[in-house]
Write an enzyme that holds these catalytic residues in place. Structure first.
Site, PDB file in Angstrom:
ATOM      1  N   CYS A  65      59.488  95.339 -11.145  1.00 15.99           N
ATOM      2  CA  CYS A  65      59.728  93.939 -11.544  1.00 15.99           C
ATOM      3  C   CYS A  65      59.044  93.758 -12.889  1.00 15.99           C
ATOM      4  O   CYS A  65      58.669  94.748 -13.538  1.00 15.99           O
ATOM      5  CB  CYS A  65      59.273  92.946 -10.476  1.00 15.99           C
ATOM      6  SG  CYS A  65      57.496  92.838 -10.170  1.00 15.99           S
ATOM      7  N   GLY A  66      58.886  92.529 -13.342  1.00 16.38           N
ATOM      8  CA  GLY A  66      58.302  92.355 -14.662  1.00 16.38           C
ATOM      9  C   GLY A  66      56.929  92.978 -14.763  1.00 16.38           C
ATOM     10  O   GLY A  66      56.625  93.733 -15.693  1.00 16.38           O
ATOM     11  N   GLY A  68      55.505  94.538 -11.925  1.00 17.60           N
ATOM     12  CA  GLY A  68      55.355  95.516 -10.839  1.00 17.60           C
ATOM     13  C   GLY A  68      54.507  94.994  -9.693  1.00 17.60           C
ATOM     14  O   GLY A  68      54.344  95.676  -8.684  1.00 17.60           O
ATOM     15  N   GLY A  70      54.551  91.611  -7.956  1.00 19.07           N
ATOM     16  CA  GLY A  70      55.167  90.857  -6.870  1.00 19.07           C
ATOM     17  C   GLY A  70      56.019  91.742  -5.972  1.00 19.07           C
ATOM     18  O   GLY A  70      55.975  91.627  -4.732  1.00 19.07           O
ATOM     19  N   HIS A  98      44.448 109.956  -2.471  1.00 20.68           N
ATOM     20  CA  HIS A  98      43.513 109.259  -1.583  1.00 20.68           C
ATOM     21  C   HIS A  98      44.173 108.233  -0.664  1.00 20.68           C
ATOM     22  O   HIS A  98      43.677 108.000   0.437  1.00 20.68           O
ATOM     23  CB  HIS A  98      42.437 108.549  -2.410  1.00 20.68           C
ATOM     24  CG  HIS A  98      41.430 109.492  -2.994  1.00 20.68           C
ATOM     25  ND1 HIS A  98      40.226 109.076  -3.506  1.00 20.68           N
ATOM     26  CD2 HIS A  98      41.452 110.845  -3.143  1.00 20.68           C
ATOM     27  CE1 HIS A  98      39.543 110.121  -3.950  1.00 20.68           C
ATOM     28  NE2 HIS A  98      40.272 111.209  -3.758  1.00 20.68           N
ATOM     29  N   ASN A  99      45.232 107.595  -1.134  1.00 20.43           N
ATOM     30  CA  ASN A  99      45.813 106.468  -0.376  1.00 20.43           C
ATOM     31  C   ASN A  99      47.143 106.792   0.293  1.00 20.43           C
ATOM     32  O   ASN A  99      47.687 105.954   1.000  1.00 20.43           O
ATOM     33  CB  ASN A  99      45.998 105.247  -1.287  1.00 20.43           C
ATOM     34  CG  ASN A  99      44.775 104.951  -2.137  1.00 20.43           C
ATOM     35  OD1 ASN A  99      44.849 104.929  -3.362  1.00 20.43           O
ATOM     36  ND2 ASN A  99      43.625 104.761  -1.502  1.00 20.43           N
ATOM     37  N   ARG A 109      58.151  94.990 -17.795  1.00 18.55           N
ATOM     38  CA  ARG A 109      57.887  94.273 -19.043  1.00 18.55           C
ATOM     39  C   ARG A 109      56.673  94.818 -19.793  1.00 18.55           C
ATOM     40  O   ARG A 109      56.357  94.331 -20.879  1.00 18.55           O
ATOM     41  CB  ARG A 109      57.666  92.781 -18.750  1.00 18.55           C
ATOM     42  CG  ARG A 109      58.951  92.043 -18.397  1.00 18.55           C
ATOM     43  CD  ARG A 109      58.684  90.585 -18.084  1.00 18.55           C
ATOM     44  NE  ARG A 109      59.941  89.851 -17.873  1.00 18.55           N
ATOM     45  CZ  ARG A 109      60.048  88.747 -17.149  1.00 18.55           C
ATOM     46  NH1 ARG A 109      58.987  88.251 -16.549  1.00 18.55           N
ATOM     47  NH2 ARG A 109      61.203  88.148 -17.006  1.00 18.55           N
ATOM     48  N   ARG A 132      39.020 113.076   5.073  1.00 25.05           N
ATOM     49  CA  ARG A 132      38.393 111.761   5.237  1.00 25.05           C
ATOM     50  C   ARG A 132      39.321 110.624   4.798  1.00 25.05           C
ATOM     51  O   ARG A 132      39.209 109.498   5.288  1.00 25.05           O
ATOM     52  CB  ARG A 132      37.082 111.688   4.445  1.00 25.05           C
ATOM     53  CG  ARG A 132      37.235 111.727   2.938  1.00 25.05           C
ATOM     54  CD  ARG A 132      35.888 111.835   2.246  1.00 25.05           C
ATOM     55  NE  ARG A 132      35.971 111.696   0.806  1.00 25.05           N
ATOM     56  CZ  ARG A 132      36.372 112.650  -0.039  1.00 25.05           C
ATOM     57  NH1 ARG A 132      36.758 113.836   0.435  1.00 25.05           N
ATOM     58  NH2 ARG A 132      36.400 112.448  -1.341  1.00 25.05           N
ATOM     59  N   ARG A 136      40.802 106.735   6.615  1.00 26.08           N
ATOM     60  CA  ARG A 136      40.855 105.448   5.920  1.00 26.08           C
ATOM     61  C   ARG A 136      42.271 104.881   5.894  1.00 26.08           C
ATOM     62  O   ARG A 136      42.475 103.673   6.071  1.00 26.08           O
ATOM     63  CB  ARG A 136      40.288 105.610   4.504  1.00 26.08           C
ATOM     64  CG  ARG A 136      38.799 105.944   4.557  1.00 26.08           C
ATOM     65  CD  ARG A 136      38.280 106.605   3.321  1.00 26.08           C
ATOM     66  NE  ARG A 136      36.887 106.993   3.498  1.00 26.08           N
ATOM     67  CZ  ARG A 136      36.223 107.787   2.670  1.00 26.08           C
ATOM     68  NH1 ARG A 136      36.817 108.274   1.594  1.00 26.08           N
ATOM     69  NH2 ARG A 136      34.971 108.104   2.911  1.00 26.08           N
TER      70      ARG A 136
HETATM   71  C1  RB5 Z   1      60.037  87.342 -12.948  1.00 21.13           C
HETATM   72  O1  RB5 Z   1      59.955  86.409 -13.963  1.00 21.13           O
HETATM   73  C2  RB5 Z   1      58.650  87.903 -12.622  1.00 21.13           C
HETATM   74  O2  RB5 Z   1      57.864  86.899 -12.063  1.00 21.13           O
HETATM   75  C3  RB5 Z   1      58.755  89.094 -11.713  1.00 21.13           C
HETATM   76  O3  RB5 Z   1      59.549  90.064 -12.282  1.00 21.13           O
HETATM   77  C4  RB5 Z   1      57.444  89.796 -11.407  1.00 21.13           C
HETATM   78  O4  RB5 Z   1      56.715  90.082 -12.571  1.00 21.13           O
HETATM   79  C5  RB5 Z   1      56.625  89.191 -10.337  1.00 21.13           C
HETATM   80  O5  RB5 Z   1      55.591  89.732  -9.924  1.00 21.13           O
END
Ligand code: RB5
Length: 148
Positions: A65-66, A68, A70, A98-99, A109, A132, A136
Protein backbone atom coordinates in the site's frame (compact mmCIF):
# COMPACT_ATOMS: atom_id res chain seq x y z
CA UNK A 1 7.49 -20.78 -4.58
CA UNK A 2 3.79 -19.90 -4.69
CA UNK A 3 3.26 -16.29 -3.64
CA UNK A 4 0.09 -14.27 -3.03
CA UNK A 5 0.34 -10.62 -3.99
CA UNK A 6 -2.05 -7.77 -3.26
CA UNK A 7 -2.19 -4.00 -3.03
CA UNK A 8 -4.46 -1.02 -2.80
CA UNK A 9 -4.43 1.80 -5.35
CA UNK A 10 -1.38 3.44 -3.74
CA UNK A 11 0.59 0.22 -4.03
CA UNK A 12 -0.73 -0.74 -7.45
CA UNK A 13 2.22 0.34 -9.58
CA UNK A 14 4.78 -1.33 -7.36
CA UNK A 15 2.60 -4.45 -7.17
CA UNK A 16 2.51 -4.62 -10.95
CA UNK A 17 6.28 -4.44 -11.05
CA UNK A 18 6.66 -7.01 -8.29
CA UNK A 19 4.38 -9.48 -10.07
CA UNK A 20 6.61 -9.43 -13.13
CA UNK A 21 9.77 -9.57 -11.06
CA UNK A 22 8.64 -12.61 -9.09
CA UNK A 23 7.23 -14.39 -12.13
CA UNK A 24 10.51 -13.77 -13.91
CA UNK A 25 12.24 -15.64 -11.14
CA UNK A 26 10.01 -18.63 -11.67
CA UNK A 27 7.57 -18.04 -8.82
CA UNK A 28 3.90 -18.83 -9.19
CA UNK A 29 2.19 -15.52 -8.35
CA UNK A 30 -1.45 -15.27 -7.28
CA UNK A 31 -2.50 -11.63 -7.80
CA UNK A 32 -5.57 -10.83 -5.69
CA UNK A 33 -5.77 -7.21 -6.92
CA UNK A 34 -6.36 -4.37 -6.95
CA UNK A 35 -6.20 -4.20 -10.72
CA UNK A 36 -6.10 -0.46 -11.35
CA UNK A 37 -5.35 2.86 -9.63
CA UNK A 38 -8.92 3.63 -8.61
CA UNK A 39 -9.20 4.38 -4.93
CA UNK A 40 -9.96 1.28 -2.89
CA UNK A 41 -9.55 -0.05 0.66
CA UNK A 42 -6.30 -1.77 1.62
CA UNK A 43 -7.87 -4.09 4.26
CA UNK A 44 -9.69 -6.01 1.50
CA UNK A 45 -6.42 -6.94 -0.18
CA UNK A 46 -4.43 -7.51 2.98
CA UNK A 47 -7.11 -9.92 4.13
CA UNK A 48 -7.22 -11.71 0.77
CA UNK A 49 -3.47 -12.30 0.82
CA UNK A 50 -3.56 -13.25 4.50
CA UNK A 51 -6.26 -15.87 3.93
CA UNK A 52 -4.27 -17.52 1.14
CA UNK A 53 -1.20 -17.66 3.38
CA UNK A 54 -3.11 -18.93 6.41
CA UNK A 55 -4.78 -21.70 4.40
CA UNK A 56 -1.39 -22.73 2.92
CA UNK A 57 -2.68 -22.15 -0.61
CA UNK A 58 0.52 -20.16 -0.99
CA UNK A 59 3.92 -20.25 0.68
CA UNK A 60 4.33 -16.52 1.27
CA UNK A 61 2.51 -13.24 0.77
CA UNK A 62 3.51 -9.79 -0.47
CA UNK A 63 1.28 -6.80 0.25
CA UNK A 64 1.74 -3.23 -0.95
CA UNK A 65 0.00 0.00 0.00
CA UNK A 66 1.23 3.57 0.19
CA UNK A 67 3.19 3.01 3.37
CA UNK A 68 2.96 -0.78 3.57
CA UNK A 69 1.57 -0.27 7.06
CA UNK A 70 -2.20 -0.50 6.86
CA UNK A 71 -2.23 -3.49 4.54
CA UNK A 72 0.21 -5.32 6.83
CA UNK A 73 -1.97 -4.59 9.85
CA UNK A 74 -4.96 -5.96 7.97
CA UNK A 75 -3.12 -9.13 6.92
CA UNK A 76 -2.09 -9.68 10.53
CA UNK A 77 -5.74 -9.93 11.57
CA UNK A 78 -5.94 -13.28 9.81
CA UNK A 79 -4.95 -16.06 12.22
CA UNK A 80 -1.66 -17.63 11.25
CA UNK A 81 -0.32 -14.57 9.49
CA UNK A 82 2.87 -12.82 10.57
CA UNK A 83 3.06 -9.78 8.33
CA UNK A 84 5.85 -7.24 8.60
CA UNK A 85 6.33 -3.95 6.85
CA UNK A 86 10.01 -3.59 6.00
CA UNK A 87 11.95 -0.78 4.39
CA UNK A 88 15.29 -2.50 3.84
CA UNK A 89 16.76 -5.95 3.25
CA UNK A 90 18.35 -6.10 6.71
CA UNK A 91 14.95 -5.98 8.38
CA UNK A 92 13.60 -8.46 5.85
CA UNK A 93 16.33 -10.87 6.90
CA UNK A 94 15.55 -10.46 10.60
CA UNK A 95 11.84 -10.85 9.97
CA UNK A 96 12.51 -14.27 8.45
CA UNK A 97 15.32 -15.47 10.71
CA UNK A 98 13.76 -14.51 14.03
CA UNK A 99 10.04 -13.93 13.43
CA UNK A 100 9.23 -16.45 10.70
CA UNK A 101 7.31 -13.70 8.93
CA UNK A 102 5.15 -15.14 6.17
CA UNK A 103 3.93 -11.87 4.61
CA UNK A 104 6.07 -8.87 3.70
CA UNK A 105 4.61 -5.39 3.37
CA UNK A 106 6.09 -2.87 0.96
CA UNK A 107 5.66 0.90 0.92
CA UNK A 108 4.68 1.80 -2.64
CA UNK A 109 5.01 5.52 -2.03
CA UNK A 110 8.38 5.36 -0.28
CA UNK A 111 10.57 2.74 -1.93
CA UNK A 112 11.66 2.22 -5.50
CA UNK A 113 11.91 -0.96 -7.50
CA UNK A 114 15.57 -1.59 -6.66
CA UNK A 115 14.79 -1.51 -2.93
CA UNK A 116 11.73 -3.68 -3.43
CA UNK A 117 13.79 -6.24 -5.32
CA UNK A 118 16.45 -6.41 -2.62
CA UNK A 119 13.82 -6.77 0.12
CA UNK A 120 12.05 -9.54 -1.78
CA UNK A 121 15.26 -11.36 -2.65
CA UNK A 122 16.24 -11.56 1.01
CA UNK A 123 12.75 -12.22 2.36
CA UNK A 124 12.17 -15.16 0.03
CA UNK A 125 15.64 -16.69 0.40
CA UNK A 126 16.08 -16.50 4.17
CA UNK A 127 15.10 -19.43 6.39
CA UNK A 128 13.62 -19.23 9.86
CA UNK A 129 16.25 -20.09 12.47
CA UNK A 130 13.90 -21.94 14.81
CA UNK A 131 15.35 -22.85 18.20
CA UNK A 132 14.60 -20.19 20.82
CA UNK A 133 12.81 -18.17 18.16
CA UNK A 134 10.28 -20.96 17.67
CA UNK A 135 9.21 -20.64 21.30
CA UNK A 136 8.63 -16.91 20.81
CA UNK A 137 6.74 -17.34 17.58
CA UNK A 138 4.60 -19.97 19.31
CA UNK A 139 3.76 -17.37 21.96
CA UNK A 140 2.66 -14.97 19.24
CA UNK A 141 0.45 -17.68 17.77
CA UNK A 142 -1.01 -18.43 21.21
CA UNK A 143 -2.25 -14.82 21.41
CA UNK A 144 -4.65 -15.64 18.58
CA UNK A 145 -6.78 -17.70 21.01
CA UNK A 146 -7.49 -14.48 22.96
CA UNK A 147 -9.44 -13.14 20.02
CA UNK A 148 -13.22 -13.33 20.10
C1 RB5 B 1 -4.00 5.37 0.91
O1 RB5 B 1 -4.08 6.74 0.77
C2 RB5 B 1 -3.07 5.00 2.07
O2 RB5 B 1 -3.65 5.41 3.27
C3 RB5 B 1 -2.76 3.53 2.08
O3 RB5 B 1 -2.21 3.15 0.88
C4 RB5 B 1 -1.77 3.08 3.13
O4 RB5 B 1 -0.60 3.86 3.12
C5 RB5 B 1 -2.32 2.86 4.48
O5 RB5 B 1 -1.63 2.38 5.40
Amino acid sequence: MRIALGSDHAGFLLKEYVRGYLAGQGHDVVDVGTYNEESCDYPDFGAAVGRLVASSDVDKGVVVCGSGLGISIAANKVAGVRAVQVMDPEMAEMARRHNDANVVGLAGRYIGIARAESILDVFLATEFEGGRHQRRVDKITALESERQ
